[in-house]
Design a protein around this motif. Sequence first.
Motif, PDB file in Angstrom:
ATOM      1  N   GLN A   1      26.619   3.354 128.592  1.00 47.73           N
ATOM      2  CA  GLN A   1      25.799   4.403 127.993  1.00 47.73           C
ATOM      3  C   GLN A   1      25.276   3.869 126.664  1.00 47.73           C
ATOM      4  O   GLN A   1      26.059   3.536 125.776  1.00 47.73           O
ATOM      5  CB  GLN A   1      26.636   5.671 127.765  1.00 47.73           C
ATOM      6  N   TRP A   2      23.974   3.780 126.521  1.00 49.44           N
ATOM      7  CA  TRP A   2      23.357   3.272 125.300  1.00 49.44           C
ATOM      8  C   TRP A   2      23.020   4.451 124.394  1.00 49.44           C
ATOM      9  O   TRP A   2      22.401   5.426 124.821  1.00 49.44           O
ATOM     10  CB  TRP A   2      22.081   2.510 125.634  1.00 49.44           C
ATOM     11  N   ALA A   3      23.391   4.355 123.136  1.00 53.03           N
ATOM     12  CA  ALA A   3      23.125   5.436 122.178  1.00 53.03           C
ATOM     13  C   ALA A   3      21.629   5.750 122.116  1.00 53.03           C
ATOM     14  O   ALA A   3      21.242   6.905 121.990  1.00 53.03           O
ATOM     15  CB  ALA A   3      23.648   5.045 120.800  1.00 53.03           C
ATOM     16  N   GLY A   4      20.789   4.749 122.219  1.00 56.11           N
ATOM     17  CA  GLY A   4      19.349   4.958 122.133  1.00 56.11           C
ATOM     18  C   GLY A   4      18.734   5.659 123.323  1.00 56.11           C
ATOM     19  O   GLY A   4      17.606   6.163 123.236  1.00 56.11           O
ATOM     20  N   ASP A   5      19.443   5.690 124.445  1.00 56.85           N
ATOM     21  CA  ASP A   5      18.873   6.305 125.649  1.00 56.85           C
ATOM     22  C   ASP A   5      18.590   7.793 125.484  1.00 56.85           C
ATOM     23  O   ASP A   5      17.635   8.314 126.053  1.00 56.85           O
ATOM     24  CB  ASP A   5      19.780   6.077 126.866  1.00 56.85           C
ATOM     25  N   ALA A   6      19.403   8.498 124.703  1.00 52.91           N
ATOM     26  CA  ALA A   6      19.206   9.936 124.522  1.00 52.91           C
ATOM     27  C   ALA A   6      17.861  10.214 123.848  1.00 52.91           C
ATOM     28  O   ALA A   6      17.112  11.103 124.278  1.00 52.91           O
ATOM     29  CB  ALA A   6      20.339  10.536 123.707  1.00 52.91           C
ATOM     30  N   ALA A   7      17.549   9.449 122.818  1.00 51.52           N
ATOM     31  CA  ALA A   7      16.268   9.631 122.121  1.00 51.52           C
ATOM     32  C   ALA A   7      15.100   9.288 123.040  1.00 51.52           C
ATOM     33  O   ALA A   7      14.071   9.973 123.039  1.00 51.52           O
ATOM     34  CB  ALA A   7      16.227   8.771 120.869  1.00 51.52           C
ATOM     35  N   TYR A   8      15.255   8.232 123.831  1.00 52.54           N
ATOM     36  CA  TYR A   8      14.194   7.840 124.756  1.00 52.54           C
ATOM     37  C   TYR A   8      13.998   8.914 125.822  1.00 52.54           C
ATOM     38  O   TYR A   8      12.875   9.254 126.171  1.00 52.54           O
ATOM     39  CB  TYR A   8      14.516   6.488 125.400  1.00 52.54           C
ATOM     40  N   ALA A   9      15.105   9.463 126.329  1.00 52.97           N
ATOM     41  CA  ALA A   9      15.018  10.506 127.353  1.00 52.97           C
ATOM     42  C   ALA A   9      14.307  11.737 126.809  1.00 52.97           C
ATOM     43  O   ALA A   9      13.527  12.380 127.527  1.00 52.97           O
ATOM     44  CB  ALA A   9      16.414  10.879 127.845  1.00 52.97           C
ATOM     45  N   ALA A  10      14.538  12.056 125.534  1.00 57.56           N
ATOM     46  CA  ALA A  10      13.878  13.206 124.917  1.00 57.56           C
ATOM     47  C   ALA A  10      12.367  13.005 124.841  1.00 57.56           C
ATOM     48  O   ALA A  10      11.610  13.968 124.747  1.00 57.56           O
ATOM     49  CB  ALA A  10      14.444  13.440 123.518  1.00 57.56           C
ATOM     50  N   SER A  11      11.937  11.755 124.901  1.00 54.74           N
ATOM     51  CA  SER A  11      10.505  11.435 124.890  1.00 54.74           C
ATOM     52  C   SER A  11       9.997  11.082 126.289  1.00 54.74           C
ATOM     53  O   SER A  11       8.950  10.448 126.425  1.00 54.74           O
ATOM     54  CB  SER A  11      10.248  10.269 123.934  1.00 54.74           C
ATOM     55  N   ALA A  12      10.771  11.455 127.292  1.00 48.99           N
ATOM     56  CA  ALA A  12      10.425  11.212 128.700  1.00 48.99           C
ATOM     57  C   ALA A  12      10.280   9.727 129.019  1.00 48.99           C
ATOM     58  O   ALA A  12       9.460   9.330 129.844  1.00 48.99           O
ATOM     59  CB  ALA A  12       9.162  11.973 129.085  1.00 48.99           C
ATOM     60  N   MET A  13      11.096   8.905 128.371  1.00 51.00           N
ATOM     61  CA  MET A  13      11.106   7.462 128.640  1.00 51.00           C
ATOM     62  C   MET A  13      12.367   7.123 129.422  1.00 51.00           C
ATOM     63  O   MET A  13      13.402   7.769 129.253  1.00 51.00           O
ATOM     64  CB  MET A  13      11.050   6.683 127.330  1.00 51.00           C
ATOM     65  N   PRO A  14      12.303   6.121 130.291  1.00 56.15           N
ATOM     66  CA  PRO A  14      13.475   5.768 131.099  1.00 56.15           C
ATOM     67  C   PRO A  14      14.583   5.118 130.268  1.00 56.15           C
ATOM     68  O   PRO A  14      14.333   4.559 129.200  1.00 56.15           O
ATOM     69  CB  PRO A  14      12.908   4.768 132.119  1.00 56.15           C
TER      70      PRO A  14
END
Length: 124
Positions: free
Chosen positions: A54-67
Amino acid sequence: MSGMRRGLSLVLGEANHARLHAALTLACAAAALGRPVRLFLHGEAVAALQPSRQWAGDAAYAASAMPSVAELLEGALEMGVTVMACQSGLHLCGIAATSLPEGVETGGMVAFLAGAGEDETALG
């Protein structure tokens, strides 16, 4: 090389979310354009291949509709991107080759570069 698209070979050397995300996005974009793409995960970068990571940055990317990194890796493999994990990196990170996602190869830098031929090569 007439009629053939020049390949793209990317070498990643650290487990940094932004670099991994950018490199995987570049790999997917190049593959979508029909370029042969090879990705070598060196050293600690092999951590990107852990399915449960689980990458910490993934949550922010997901909030911007990024994979996520995992979704990009899955997409890259589905698009035919060759992904190679550094054997030394696997040992360094305590990852068994048998736990890698299906389609990921293992090898060293010499084997990766030998296969790169005339590819455009970039370090990320």
